[in-house]
Design an enzyme around this catalytic site. Structure first.
Site, mmCIF file in Angstrom:
data_model
loop_
_atom_site.group_PDB
_atom_site.id
_atom_site.type_symbol
_atom_site.label_atom_id
_atom_site.label_comp_id
_atom_site.label_asym_id
_atom_site.label_seq_id
_atom_site.Cartn_x
_atom_site.Cartn_y
_atom_site.Cartn_z
ATOM 1 N N TYR A 143 32.416 -31.328 33.540
ATOM 2 C CA TYR A 143 33.586 -31.832 32.829
ATOM 3 C C TYR A 143 34.680 -32.300 33.787
ATOM 4 O O TYR A 143 35.599 -33.003 33.388
ATOM 5 C CB TYR A 143 34.164 -30.761 31.886
ATOM 6 N N LYS A 193 19.846 -23.977 34.673
ATOM 7 C CA LYS A 193 18.700 -24.882 34.549
ATOM 8 C C LYS A 193 18.183 -25.071 35.970
ATOM 9 O O LYS A 193 18.098 -26.193 36.485
ATOM 10 C CB LYS A 193 19.165 -26.194 33.878
ATOM 11 N N ASP A 225 17.580 -24.111 27.870
ATOM 12 C CA ASP A 225 16.819 -24.500 26.675
ATOM 13 C C ASP A 225 16.205 -23.268 26.016
ATOM 14 O O ASP A 225 16.239 -23.100 24.789
ATOM 15 C CB ASP A 225 15.749 -25.558 27.006
ATOM 16 N N ASP A 249 29.806 -24.368 26.625
ATOM 17 C CA ASP A 249 30.427 -25.072 25.509
ATOM 18 C C ASP A 249 29.463 -25.081 24.325
ATOM 19 O O ASP A 249 29.806 -24.757 23.189
ATOM 20 C CB ASP A 249 30.750 -26.509 25.961
ATOM 21 N N ASP A 253 29.226 -22.099 20.907
ATOM 22 C CA ASP A 253 29.317 -22.552 19.506
ATOM 23 C C ASP A 253 28.105 -22.085 18.708
ATOM 24 O O ASP A 253 28.229 -21.660 17.563
ATOM 25 C CB ASP A 253 29.411 -24.081 19.433
#
Ligand code: NAD
Length: 359
Positions: A143, A193, A225, A249, A253
């Site tokens: 980000y 990852k 994943d 992020d 959620d």
């Protein structure tokens, strides 16, 4: 002798002022109980700040926040400010505040309170008893990494973002992960990852190195994943999760939604000297000014403030108990179910106060 704490309240836009008002009432009642003096001041942030001063984070608000012990934020944004230039949008105010205060760790609990288990879209036996703390790195990663942007290359538009983490950035967020796990059940999952992204291979290596300082914490690693699948398949296997800005992020959620309602989810952003506490939800323009908002996420954020900024775990526990007791009988529209009494934002706040008195 009682201690004094300076709290800045930035209610923001939409339902922000409604939910903040209720949370402040609870804050005052609990502070009294724990012999804490509060020095409260309200400052504009977001759309309202733009309307008043032409910027979503006025210097005066930032200075007040920097001089505070903790900050309570409602929510920012709304359709009124969407046409504005990106640089002065309400959300920029919040991002700037987080980065100015060096709030590099975002703590988001995903807990099912009381019998709200029926509000989840997953089966009762899968989610009942879920209690996860997702820790998301908040000021680094893709980000913020440079270079970024859209350029024209070889006659076509090309978008670019960069995933960067330095060793020290990983160490400090991993430290929050280990220390949080120690205060819970000593289990930490680091999500990366590492099989594809070198930056997250470094992430994994640094986390492993740091783990030697925390022999009491059981550490495991998961690819993002797989973590997404496991959260839905068997959420109870997780206790504390630490991950990058982007993965956090998304996963926070997903974890939050296991619990059913966005109106119940608190959060804390910590790292520097001052903590920022806010509900996970936004300014909900569709219900703003209608006394329909659920104030419990903001009230639970106040609980996190007592726990993480003032080291008053018992105060947080008390607030959580009062919330659980209240929702046994009364609900706002977003968590309404058969047999319960429907109440508005203000009444919900008053009922939590009443429950606090009885505990
Ligand atoms: P939102 O969270 O505001 O609303 C999503 C849905 O959930 C809406 O239907 C809303 O009515 C409902 N909802 C949210 N909070 C609720 C509560 N406390 N009680 C009952 N129902 C609730 O998300 P959105 O609609 O995508 O965004 C609206 C605005 O908020 C946008 O401008 C967005 O940028 C901003 N936003 C701000 C923050 C923040 O301040 N941290 C976070 C997310 C979104």
């Amino acid at each position: 002798m009682s201690t004094t704490k300076k709290i800045v309240v930035t209610s923001g836009d939409g339902i922000g002022p409604d939910v903040s008002e209720q949370a402040v009432q609870v804050m005052q009642a609990v502070a009294l109980r724990f012999d804490l003096q509060l020095e409260l001041s309200e400052h504009p942030v977001g759309g309202i700040a733009y309307d008043l001063t032409g910027t979503p984070l006025p210097d005066e608000t930032l200075d007040a926040c920097k001089a505070a012990d903790a900050i309570l934020l409602g929510a920012v944004g709304g359709p009124k400010w969407e046409p504005l230039d990106f640089s002065v949008r309400p959300e920029r105010g919040l991002l700037k505040l987080r980065s100015e205060l060096q709030l590099y760790a975002n703590l988001r609990p995903a807990v099912i309170y009381g019998d709200l288990v029926d509000a989840s879209t997953l089966k009762r036996e899968v989610v009942e008893g879920t209690n996860i703390m997702v820790i998301r790195e908040l000021t680094g990663g893709i980000y913020f990494g440079q270079p970024r942007g859209v350029t024209t290359e070889n006659g076509e538009r090309t978008g670019r973002n960069t995933l960067v983490y330095s060793e020290s950035e990983i160490q400090r967020i991993a430290k929050v992960g280990f220390e949080t796990a120690q205060k819970r059940s000593n289990r930490l999952t680091s999500v990366d990852k590492a099989n594809v992204l070198e930056t997250t291979e470094l992430w994994r290596n640094v986390v492993v190195e740091l783990s030697r300082d925390y022999p009491d914490v059981e550490l495991n690693h998961m690819y993002v994943d797989n973590a997404a699948m496991q959260l839905i398949r068997d959420p109870k296997q997780f206790d504390t999760v630490v991950t990058t800005n982007l993965f956090g992020d998304i996963l926070s959620d997903a974890a939050a939604m296991l619990t059913g309602s966005i109106g119940m989810l608190p959060s804390a952003s910590v790292g520097g000297d001052i903590g920022l506490y806010e509900p996970v939800h936004g300014s909900a323009p569709d219900i703003a000014g209608q006394d329909k908002a659920n104030p419990l996420a903001t009230i639970l954020s106040v609980g996190m403030m007592f726990r993480y900024s003032f080291d008053l775990t018992e105060a947080d526990e008390l607030i959580q108990k009062a919330v659980v007791q209240t929702i046994e009988t009364h609900r706002t529209g977003d968590i309404m179910s058969e047999g319960k009494t429907l109440v508005g934002c203000q009444q919900m706040g008053d009922l939590v106060l009443k429950a606090l008195e009885s505990l």
